[in-house]
Design an enzyme around this catalytic site. Structure first.
Site, short mmCIF file in Angstrom:
data_model
loop_
_atom_site.label_atom_id
_atom_site.label_comp_id
_atom_site.label_asym_id
_atom_site.label_seq_id
_atom_site.Cartn_x
_atom_site.Cartn_y
_atom_site.Cartn_z
CG ASN A 138 -3.62 12.63 -6.28
OD1 ASN A 138 -3.60 13.34 -7.29
ND2 ASN A 138 -4.64 12.65 -5.43
CE LYS A 149 -5.77 -0.63 -1.19
NZ LYS A 149 -4.64 0.09 -0.59
CG ASP A 209 -1.69 1.16 1.47
OD1 ASP A 209 -2.43 1.52 0.55
OD2 ASP A 209 -1.61 1.76 2.56
CG LEU A 210 1.74 5.67 -1.90
CD1 LEU A 210 3.23 5.42 -2.03
CD2 LEU A 210 1.22 6.42 -3.14
CG ASP A 211 -2.09 7.54 2.95
OD1 ASP A 211 -1.22 7.94 3.74
OD2 ASP A 211 -3.28 7.85 3.06
NE ARG A 243 -9.61 12.19 -5.11
CZ ARG A 243 -9.12 12.41 -6.32
NH1 ARG A 243 -9.76 13.22 -7.14
NH2 ARG A 243 -8.00 11.84 -6.72
CB SER A 289 -1.85 3.10 -3.89
OG SER A 289 -2.44 4.30 -3.44
CB ALA A 290 -7.28 3.40 -2.59
CB SER A 291 -3.75 7.41 -3.84
OG SER A 291 -3.58 8.75 -4.27
CB THR A 297 0.20 10.82 1.76
OG1 THR A 297 0.09 9.41 1.63
CG2 THR A 297 1.32 11.32 0.90
CE LYS A 339 -4.28 7.13 9.14
NZ LYS A 339 -3.41 6.76 10.24
N GLY A 340 -7.29 4.47 3.60
CA GLY A 340 -7.45 3.35 2.65
C GLY A 340 -8.76 3.40 1.88
CD GLU A 354 -3.68 -1.66 2.80
OE1 GLU A 354 -3.74 -0.85 3.75
OE2 GLU A 354 -4.01 -1.37 1.66
CG ASP A 355 -1.98 2.44 6.39
OD1 ASP A 355 -2.27 2.06 5.24
OD2 ASP A 355 -2.30 3.56 6.82
#
Ligand code: B16
Ligand code: MG
Length: 217
Positions: free
Chosen positions: A118, A145, A9-11, A49, A114-116, A17, A45-46, A169-170
């Site tokens: 960006n 997710k 995962d990214l964020d 948007r 990632s879900a982002s 972020t 989180k996760g 994953e966080d």
């Protein structure tokens, strides 16, 4: 070892972020006239948007039409983008680069999940894209997710069976996504906040290949 690929995962895993998401959503809440705490932000989180906006509006007990929702989401994103434009490689979380290099040197494939929407621009700002064999981000998926789509697409792109994949994953939504995809899961954070992960670690500083091999013989 049975693990052939690791998906990150990214964020909250590679970079923090969440702080920037929080500041941008808080500005939207302030403008709408209600308070939005860091504790409330945990629920975002996760989450995608638009789903994040739904949660925010629910917290503020505010109902708006679809057009207004799209405008609010666009305003939040412009603010968020202005924060991530200033990101530098210094913001990569401790131990991440060393661990990615260890995986690579051990022949384990690496993907981002990632879900982002960006994500590409963040990877570019922190100069880390070259470490990933595949990148699946918000623009490549249609289901958020906890649907496993983002991770399953990563496994397909890497050519690895989902059962041989390990996800980091966080967020609970991400842990559920990995589980729904039949993958192994290590949670990043505090065990009391993350259920259903096989192991939970505070970050990558203490994780190395020997530890991973002992967990996944
Ligand atoms: P964007 P991840 C997620 O990233 C964030 O955790 C979540 O808070 C955010 O709403 C989502 O990305 C969408 O981000 O608005 O940039 O498309 O944890 O899946 O890397
Ligand atoms: Mg995350």
């Amino acid at each position: 070892m049975e693990i052939k690929a690791c998906l990150f995962d990214l964020d909250g895993v590679v970079v923090d972020t969440a702080r920037y998401h929080y500041l941008a959503w808080k500005k939207i809440a302030d403008d709408l006239g209600f308070s939005f705490s860091e504790h409330d932000n945990e629920r975002l989180k996760g989450v995608s948007r638009m789903e994040s906006l739904d949660i925010l509006l629910e917290i503020g007990k505010i109902k708006v039409d679809l057009k207004t929702k799209e405008e609010l989401a666009a305003t939040k994103n412009s603010l968020y983008v202005s924060y991530i434009q200033k990101m530098t490689p210094d913001e990569i979380l401790p131990g991440v680069i060393r661990f990615l290099d260890e995986l690579h040197n051990s022949g384990i494939l690496i993907a981002l999940g990632s879900a982002s929407k960006n994500a590409m621009s963040i990877l570019d700002k922190i100069n880390i894209s070259q470490k990933f064999d595949a990148v699946i981000e918000g623009n490549k998926v249609s289901k958020a997710k906890p649907d496993p789509e983002v991770f399953l697409k990563g496994a397909i792109e890497l050519g690895v069976d989902p059962h041989d994949c390990l996800v980091f994953e966080d967020a609970q939504a991400g842990i559920d996504a990995a589980r729904n995809g039949g993958m192994h899961i290590i949670g990043i954070g505090q065990p009391e906040n993350l259920t259903n992960a096989e192991f939970v670690i505070p970050g990558f500083e203490t994780l190395n290949m020997n530890q991973l091999r002992s967990w996944y013989l």
